[in-house]
Design a protein around this motif. Structure first.
Motif, PDB file in Angstrom:
ATOM      1  N   ILE A   1       0.479  -1.392  -0.106  1.00 51.33           N
ATOM      2  CA  ILE A   1       0.014   0.319   0.294  1.00 51.33           C
ATOM      3  C   ILE A   1       1.372   1.141  -0.353  1.00 51.33           C
ATOM      4  CG2 ILE A   1      -1.895   1.207   1.363  1.00 51.33           C
ATOM      5  CD1 ILE A   1      -2.923  -1.645   2.147  1.00 51.33           C
ATOM      6  N   SER A   2       2.004   1.289   0.820  1.00 50.33           N
ATOM      7  CA  SER A   2       2.805   2.756   0.710  1.00 50.33           C
ATOM      8  C   SER A   2       3.425   2.409  -0.285  1.00 50.33           C
ATOM      9  CB  SER A   2       4.013   2.309   2.042  1.00 50.33           C
ATOM     10  OG  SER A   2       4.718   1.882   1.920  1.00 50.33           O
ATOM     11  N   THR A   3       3.647   1.367  -0.354  1.00 55.03           N
ATOM     12  CA  THR A   3       4.476   1.474  -2.037  1.00 55.03           C
ATOM     13  C   THR A   3       4.173   2.440  -3.165  1.00 55.03           C
ATOM     14  OG1 THR A   3       5.660   0.231  -1.994  1.00 55.03           O
ATOM     15  CG2 THR A   3       6.183   0.485  -4.106  1.00 55.03           C
ATOM     16  N   PHE A   4       2.507   1.953  -3.186  1.00 56.46           N
ATOM     17  CA  PHE A   4       1.733   2.733  -4.356  1.00 56.46           C
ATOM     18  C   PHE A   4       1.464   4.028  -4.924  1.00 56.46           C
ATOM     19  CE2 PHE A   4      -0.801  -1.882  -4.930  1.00 56.46           C
ATOM     20  CZ  PHE A   4      -0.126  -2.049  -6.762  1.00 56.46           C
ATOM     21  N   ALA A   5       1.247   3.633  -3.196  1.00 59.81           N
ATOM     22  CA  ALA A   5       1.048   5.458  -2.899  1.00 59.81           C
ATOM     23  C   ALA A   5       2.123   6.800  -3.502  1.00 59.81           C
ATOM     24  CB  ALA A   5       0.624   5.911  -1.186  1.00 59.81           C
ATOM     25  N   LYS A   6       3.312   5.877  -3.866  1.00 56.95           N
ATOM     26  CA  LYS A   6       4.764   6.534  -3.779  1.00 56.95           C
ATOM     27  C   LYS A   6       4.991   6.308  -5.604  1.00 56.95           C
ATOM     28  CE  LYS A   6       7.023   5.007  -0.471  1.00 56.95           C
ATOM     29  NZ  LYS A   6       8.701   3.941  -0.197  1.00 56.95           N
ATOM     30  N   ILE A   7       4.290   5.313  -5.445  1.00 52.93           N
ATOM     31  CA  ILE A   7       4.484   5.514  -7.628  1.00 52.93           C
ATOM     32  C   ILE A   7       2.857   5.760  -8.413  1.00 52.93           C
ATOM     33  CG2 ILE A   7       5.835   4.165  -7.710  1.00 52.93           C
ATOM     34  CD1 ILE A   7       4.149   1.381  -8.182  1.00 52.93           C
ATOM     35  N   VAL A   8       1.873   6.296  -7.587  1.00 55.02           N
ATOM     36  CA  VAL A   8       1.197   6.530  -8.005  1.00 55.02           C
ATOM     37  C   VAL A   8       0.193   7.249  -6.868  1.00 55.02           C
ATOM     38  CG1 VAL A   8      -1.338   5.999  -9.075  1.00 55.02           C
ATOM     39  CG2 VAL A   8       0.585   4.542  -9.087  1.00 55.02           C
ATOM     40  N   PRO A   9       0.743   8.772  -7.095  1.00 48.74           N
ATOM     41  CA  PRO A   9       0.056   9.888  -5.658  1.00 48.74           C
ATOM     42  C   PRO A   9      -1.263   9.705  -6.004  1.00 48.74           C
ATOM     43  CG  PRO A   9       2.053  10.771  -6.948  1.00 48.74           C
ATOM     44  CD  PRO A   9       2.147   9.326  -7.791  1.00 48.74           C
ATOM     45  N   TRP A  10      -1.749   9.998  -4.879  1.00 45.40           N
ATOM     46  CA  TRP A  10      -2.898  10.810  -5.410  1.00 45.40           C
ATOM     47  C   TRP A  10      -3.216  12.474  -5.726  1.00 45.40           C
ATOM     48  CZ3 TRP A  10      -7.427   7.693  -5.229  1.00 45.40           C
ATOM     49  CH2 TRP A  10      -8.670   8.558  -5.214  1.00 45.40           C
ATOM     50  N   ASN A  11      -2.593  13.502  -5.517  1.00 44.36           N
ATOM     51  CA  ASN A  11      -2.325  14.072  -5.867  1.00 44.36           C
ATOM     52  C   ASN A  11      -1.378  14.727  -7.154  1.00 44.36           C
ATOM     53  OD1 ASN A  11      -4.379  15.434  -4.286  1.00 44.36           O
ATOM     54  ND2 ASN A  11      -2.759  15.235  -2.698  1.00 44.36           N
ATOM     55  N   GLY A  12      -1.502  13.914  -8.043  1.00 45.41           N
ATOM     56  CA  GLY A  12      -0.648  14.097  -9.230  1.00 45.41           C
ATOM     57  C   GLY A  12      -1.150  14.847 -10.428  1.00 45.41           C
ATOM     58  N   ASN A  13      -0.389  14.648 -11.511  1.00 41.71           N
ATOM     59  CA  ASN A  13      -1.123  15.872 -12.465  1.00 41.71           C
ATOM     60  C   ASN A  13      -2.123  14.883 -13.509  1.00 41.71           C
ATOM     61  OD1 ASN A  13      -1.191  17.800 -14.575  1.00 41.71           O
ATOM     62  ND2 ASN A  13       0.704  17.213 -15.192  1.00 41.71           N
ATOM     63  N   TYR A  14      -3.190  15.202 -12.898  1.00 43.72           N
ATOM     64  CA  TYR A  14      -4.059  14.429 -13.428  1.00 43.72           C
ATOM     65  C   TYR A  14      -5.282  14.910 -14.933  1.00 43.72           C
ATOM     66  CZ  TYR A  14      -2.255  10.180 -10.474  1.00 43.72           C
ATOM     67  OH  TYR A  14      -2.362  10.125 -10.251  1.00 43.72           O
ATOM     68  N   THR A  15      -6.175  14.518 -15.358  1.00 46.86           N
ATOM     69  CA  THR A  15      -6.871  15.331 -16.125  1.00 46.86           C
ATOM     70  C   THR A  15      -8.233  15.211 -15.838  1.00 46.86           C
ATOM     71  OG1 THR A  15      -6.936  14.094 -18.553  1.00 46.86           O
ATOM     72  CG2 THR A  15      -5.603  15.979 -17.559  1.00 46.86           C
ATOM     73  N   HIS A  16      -8.569  13.400 -15.183  1.00 49.47           N
ATOM     74  CA  HIS A  16     -10.051  13.264 -14.757  1.00 49.47           C
ATOM     75  C   HIS A  16     -10.506  13.846 -13.837  1.00 49.47           C
ATOM     76  CE1 HIS A  16     -13.279  10.226 -14.119  1.00 49.47           C
ATOM     77  NE2 HIS A  16     -12.721  10.017 -13.269  1.00 49.47           N
ATOM     78  N   LEU A  17     -11.801  14.747 -14.129  1.00 50.15           N
ATOM     79  CA  LEU A  17     -12.524  15.319 -13.215  1.00 50.15           C
ATOM     80  C   LEU A  17     -13.067  15.540 -11.830  1.00 50.15           C
ATOM     81  CD1 LEU A  17     -14.629  18.184 -15.942  1.00 50.15           C
ATOM     82  CD2 LEU A  17     -12.461  18.366 -14.616  1.00 50.15           C
ATOM     83  N   GLU A  18     -13.116  13.812 -11.975  1.00 51.33           N
ATOM     84  CA  GLU A  18     -13.709  13.240 -10.470  1.00 51.33           C
ATOM     85  C   GLU A  18     -12.120  13.465  -9.494  1.00 51.33           C
ATOM     86  OE1 GLU A  18     -15.019   9.126 -10.639  1.00 51.33           O
ATOM     87  OE2 GLU A  18     -15.799   9.068  -8.531  1.00 51.33           O
ATOM     88  N   GLY A  19     -11.655  13.482 -10.144  1.00 55.77           N
ATOM     89  CA  GLY A  19     -10.241  13.484  -8.956  1.00 55.77           C
ATOM     90  C   GLY A  19     -10.007  12.826  -7.962  1.00 55.77           C
TER      91      GLY A  19
END
Ligand code: ZN
Length: 131
Positions: free
Chosen positions: A61-79
Motif C-alpha cells: 500500500i505505501s509503495t503504491f501511494a509513492k508510485i501513483v500519488p493521489w495528487n498527481g498531474n491528472y485530467t479526470h475531473l472526479e479527482g
C-alpha cells in the motif's frame, strides 16, 4: 455465480477475503475445478499475496501511494485518477485452482480485495466451475 458485499472502511485498504471465498467453494461442494473472482468496479482490484505478515500488505500500500500519488498531474475531473490507475495496474480478476475442495493457494498466500477509493460498499463476483 455468487456475489459478496465488501464494506471498506479506509480510503486505501487491502481486505483479506480468503476465508469468505473458501467458504463458498466448500458450500458449493466443488472438489476439482477453478474459482474465478471478478471485481465490477473501476477504482478497486483483486490480488493474491502474503497474508501471514501484515507488514507485506502495508508495504504494498505505501509503495503504491509513492508510485501513483493521489495528487498527481491528472485530467479526470472526479479527482480519483490514482484509484483508476491502480485498478488497472493490479487488475480486476484472479483465477485460483480448486483441488481437494480447497483453494490451491500457497502456504503464505491470501486473497485481497483492494480498495483504492474508499470507504465504500463494494461487490465481488465469485464464479466457480468444476465438479
Ligand atoms: Zn473517477
Amino acid at each position: 455465480m455468487e456475489e459478496i458485499r465488501i464494506r471498506s472502511s479506509k480510503h486505501f485498504e487491502f481486505i483479506d477475503v480468503t476465508r469468505d471465498i473458501q467458504d463458498i467453494v466448500r458450500k458449493n461442494e466443488i472438489k476439482e475445478g477453478i474459482c474465478y473472482l471478478y471485481v465490477p468496479h473501476t477504482t478497486a482490484a483483486i490480488t493474491i499475496n502474503e497474508n501471514a505478515d501484515p507488514a507485506v500488505k502495508n508495504d504494498i500500500i505505501s509503495t503504491f501511494a509513492k508510485i501513483v500519488p493521489w495528487n498527481g498531474n491528472y485530467t479526470h475531473l472526479e479527482g480519483n485518477s490514482a484509484a483508476h490507475v491502480l485498478s488497472t495496474v493490479v487488475g480486476v480478476s484472479v483465477v485460483i485452482p480448486i483441488s481437494g475442495s480447497k483453494l490451491a493457494l500457497g502456504r503464505w498466500q491470501g486473497i485481497y480485495f483492494c480498495e483504492f477509493d474508499g470507504p465504500r460498499t463494494r461487490r465481488l463476483i465469485v464464479s466457480i466451475m468444476g465438479e
